[in-house]
Structure formats: C-alpha cells, structure tokens
Design an enzyme around this catalytic site. Structure first.
Site, mmCIF file in Angstrom:
data_model
loop_
_atom_site.group_PDB
_atom_site.id
_atom_site.type_symbol
_atom_site.label_atom_id
_atom_site.label_comp_id
_atom_site.label_asym_id
_atom_site.label_seq_id
_atom_site.Cartn_x
_atom_site.Cartn_y
_atom_site.Cartn_z
ATOM 1 N N ARG A 1 11.130 -7.332 5.067
ATOM 2 C CA ARG A 1 11.181 -5.877 5.224
ATOM 3 C C ARG A 1 12.316 -5.456 6.151
ATOM 4 O O ARG A 1 12.569 -6.076 7.182
ATOM 5 C CB ARG A 1 9.849 -5.348 5.769
ATOM 6 C CG ARG A 1 8.727 -5.468 4.774
ATOM 7 C CD ARG A 1 7.510 -4.678 5.173
ATOM 8 N NE ARG A 1 6.869 -5.156 6.387
ATOM 9 C CZ ARG A 1 5.675 -4.755 6.792
ATOM 10 N NH1 ARG A 1 5.001 -3.859 6.100
ATOM 11 N NH2 ARG A 1 5.150 -5.236 7.899
ATOM 12 N N ARG B 1 -1.372 -10.640 12.526
ATOM 13 C CA ARG B 1 -1.817 -9.405 11.880
ATOM 14 C C ARG B 1 -2.663 -9.719 10.649
ATOM 15 O O ARG B 1 -3.681 -9.066 10.391
ATOM 16 C CB ARG B 1 -0.611 -8.552 11.475
ATOM 17 C CG ARG B 1 0.136 -7.948 12.650
ATOM 18 C CD ARG B 1 1.423 -7.302 12.197
ATOM 19 N NE ARG B 1 1.175 -6.128 11.353
ATOM 20 C CZ ARG B 1 2.045 -5.646 10.481
ATOM 21 N NH1 ARG B 1 3.208 -6.256 10.314
ATOM 22 N NH2 ARG B 1 1.766 -4.577 9.782
ATOM 23 N N LYS C 1 0.840 -1.216 0.000
ATOM 24 C CA LYS C 1 0.000 0.000 0.000
ATOM 25 C C LYS C 1 0.866 1.253 0.000
ATOM 26 O O LYS C 1 0.633 2.187 -0.775
ATOM 27 C CB LYS C 1 -0.913 0.021 1.231
ATOM 28 C CG LYS C 1 -1.930 -1.087 1.295
ATOM 29 C CD LYS C 1 -2.902 -0.878 2.446
ATOM 30 C CE LYS C 1 -2.223 -0.899 3.810
ATOM 31 N NZ LYS C 1 -1.625 -2.195 4.131
ATOM 32 N N ARG D 1 -9.702 0.844 8.721
ATOM 33 C CA ARG D 1 -9.499 -0.593 8.849
ATOM 34 C C ARG D 1 -10.723 -1.309 9.409
ATOM 35 O O ARG D 1 -10.750 -2.539 9.436
ATOM 36 C CB ARG D 1 -8.290 -0.872 9.757
ATOM 37 C CG ARG D 1 -6.964 -0.500 9.107
ATOM 38 C CD ARG D 1 -5.797 -0.969 9.935
ATOM 39 N NE ARG D 1 -4.515 -0.744 9.266
ATOM 40 C CZ ARG D 1 -3.346 -1.088 9.772
ATOM 41 N NH1 ARG D 1 -3.295 -1.678 10.953
ATOM 42 N NH2 ARG D 1 -2.242 -0.843 9.101
ATOM 43 N N ARG E 1 11.809 -4.583 11.612
ATOM 44 C CA ARG E 1 10.783 -4.042 12.497
ATOM 45 C C ARG E 1 10.455 -5.065 13.578
ATOM 46 O O ARG E 1 10.462 -6.279 13.337
ATOM 47 C CB ARG E 1 9.522 -3.710 11.692
ATOM 48 C CG ARG E 1 9.650 -2.427 10.919
ATOM 49 C CD ARG E 1 8.531 -2.180 9.934
ATOM 50 N NE ARG E 1 7.213 -2.614 10.389
ATOM 51 C CZ ARG E 1 6.092 -2.335 9.720
ATOM 52 N NH1 ARG E 1 6.157 -1.652 8.591
ATOM 53 N NH2 ARG E 1 4.940 -2.744 10.160
#
Length: 294
Positions: free
Chosen positions: A185, A240, A74, A151, A229
């Site tokens: 990531r 998640r 996104k 969300r 992260r």
C-alpha cells in the site's frame, strides 16, 4: 462460487427497490428533495434507542456494514458500492487518519496507538463516527456504508441500539495475500489517494485456489510522491491481523445469529471480484440498468 451466502442474508428486494427509487428521483450528487430541518436525524449516539429509527425505513437508503481484515479491500469495494447506490461511504480508518493530521491531545494519543498496531478505543471511534454522521445528517444524507466499524461486539451492540443494519458483508482473503497487499500500500503525499504497488500471483495449493492481483498504480504525476503508511510494516501488520482475528469472530457470530452476515471470499483483484460481489448482492442487473440510464 466465491461466496458462501445464506439466502436470508441477502439484501431484500425492498432494500434494492428503495435504492432504485433514490436513483430515479435524484442523482448521487444531488440530495433528495428534503430539507435537513424537516428530516429526522439519520442517527446519533444517544441513550434514547428510538432516536435513529424515526426516519421511515421505506424512504431511507441502504444501511450496510463491511467487515474484513486490514488490507482486504473493504474501502475499495465499499467506495464502489457507495457510488453505485448513492450513499456515503464512511470509513472509520479515514476518520482516524483525518484526526491524526490535526493537532491536539487526541492526535498525539492516536499516533501512539496506530504506530503500535493496536485498536483505537471504542470511546474514540464512537466519538469520531458520531461527529461524521451528524455532519452528514446536516447535509441531508440518507443511508450509509460503514467500513471498519464495528470491530468489537461492544461496538456492534451500540450500533444495534441506535440504528437498523440491513446487511453485513464480510470480505475474506488468505493471510499470505493480505500481507503482500498491506506491504504494497502507498499514499500520494500530495493528493492523498491510495494505491498499491504489489503484484500478487499466488499459486493454488492444499485445496486453496490461486489468486492474482494486479498492482493499482498511480498516474505519472503521483508516482514520485508515493509514501508508505507508518503502520504498514511487517511486524505491525502481523500484530494488526492477530488482533483482528481475535476480536472479529464474536462480531461475525453476532451478525450471523441475526441472519445479516454475508461471507464473501475474494477470488482475485477488482476485475474478478467486483462482478461476483454484485451478483452476490443481487445488484448485477441494477448496475447494468444504471449504466444504460447514464
């Protein structure tokens, strides 16, 4: 075709023409000639449902929302469109991370929520988003691309009461690829930019097409400063994704009923997906014209 796009869900020609007028009158780095004191608010969370609609719809820029699972991209595509269209890209995830880097009770509360892979409450997200929008309004911003909000259906209903959303883009990617992307990531501990070390090459099977994605590697001076992260562990990512899929369907249905939802299946990495996304948004010619004018 990678996208399943009802014609009623495509951005209108009037929306695209508004963007074109913005580019011919001012560059993205220079706000359009209007002072914050004379311009009505972009929007603010208020009990007055008409507050956000005072600005003439024909003079403002696009107001789009990007939906999609964590790690789907996104931020990448919203950021690129932000640059192309000259509108701010507002990612609620970035707002949360900025708050996490601060000190205070809210920062400690957010750290516990994020590290457990849970969703941040509506109240906190709305507070952070409202603060960001007011700051942008003071700088003369017009239009936006929201990333990571809404969300939940409750958040979508709040947003509906205070502003007009033109289009909702729902990015989609298969779960096994999502997992690889999330675990790959990385963030540069010095400059804060995002990268991805995953090299994805999934073969097509059971009717699903194959997907290849090259890593998004950092420059040499960032390579040794990459960090993961705290919430990018397999256990947290799975949680998640589970929470997202549980909450996302009602939000998608909310916008689908309004004819604003455009579902886009990512066919691969940026080189494959970007031109197809522009085509789906009726912006492929627009990018060519902007490149020619640069």
């Amino acid at each position: 075709m990678a996208a399943s796009i009802p014609l009623s869900s495509r951005p209108s020609l009037s929306a695209i023409s508004r963007v074109a007028r913005c580019f011919t009158s001012a560059s993205p780095s220079q706000p359009t000639p209007s002072s914050p004191s004379s311009s009505p608010p972009l929007f603010a969370f208020s009990t007055n449902p008409d507050l956000a609609r005072r600005q003439d719809a024909e003079r403002r820029n696009v107001q789009w929302v990007f939906l999609g699972c964590p790690g789907v991209g996104k931020g990448t595509y919203a950021s690129r469109l932000s640059t192309l269209l000259g509108v701010p890209h507002i990612a609620t995830g970035d707002l949360v991370r900025e708050e996490l880097s601060a000190s205070g009770p809210l920062s400690h509360q957010l750290k516990e929520i994020v590290n457990q892979g849970k969703l941040v409450s509506d109240e906190i997200i709305i507070s952070l988003l409202s603060k960001r929008l007011k700051a942008g309004e003071a700088q003369g911003e017009s239009g936006f691309i929201l990333d990571g909000f809404p969300r939940t259906t409750k958040q979508a209903e709040i947003l509906e009461r205070v502003t007009d959303i033109d289009l909702v883009v729902n990015l989609k990617l298969r779960e096994d690829v999502l997992m690889e992307k999330c675990l790959g990531r990385r963030i540069c501990g010095q400059c804060g930019k995002n990268f991805n070390v995953a090299s994805i090459n999934v073969k097509g099977e059971n009717g699903n097409p194959g997907i290849s994605m090259d890593p998004l590697l950092p420059p040499a001076h960032c390579m040794r400063k990459l960090i993961s992260r705290a919430d990018d562990t397999e256990e947290v990512v799975k949680e998640r994704l589970r929470i997202y899929w549980e909450k996302s369907q009602p939000v998608e249905d909310f916008y689908r009923r309004q004819g604003k939802l455009m579902e886009f299946d990512l066919p691969g990495g940026i080189p494959e997906s970007w031109p197809k996304l522009l085509e789906a948004l009726n912006l492929d010619d627009f990018e060519e014209k902007q490149s020619a004018a640069a």
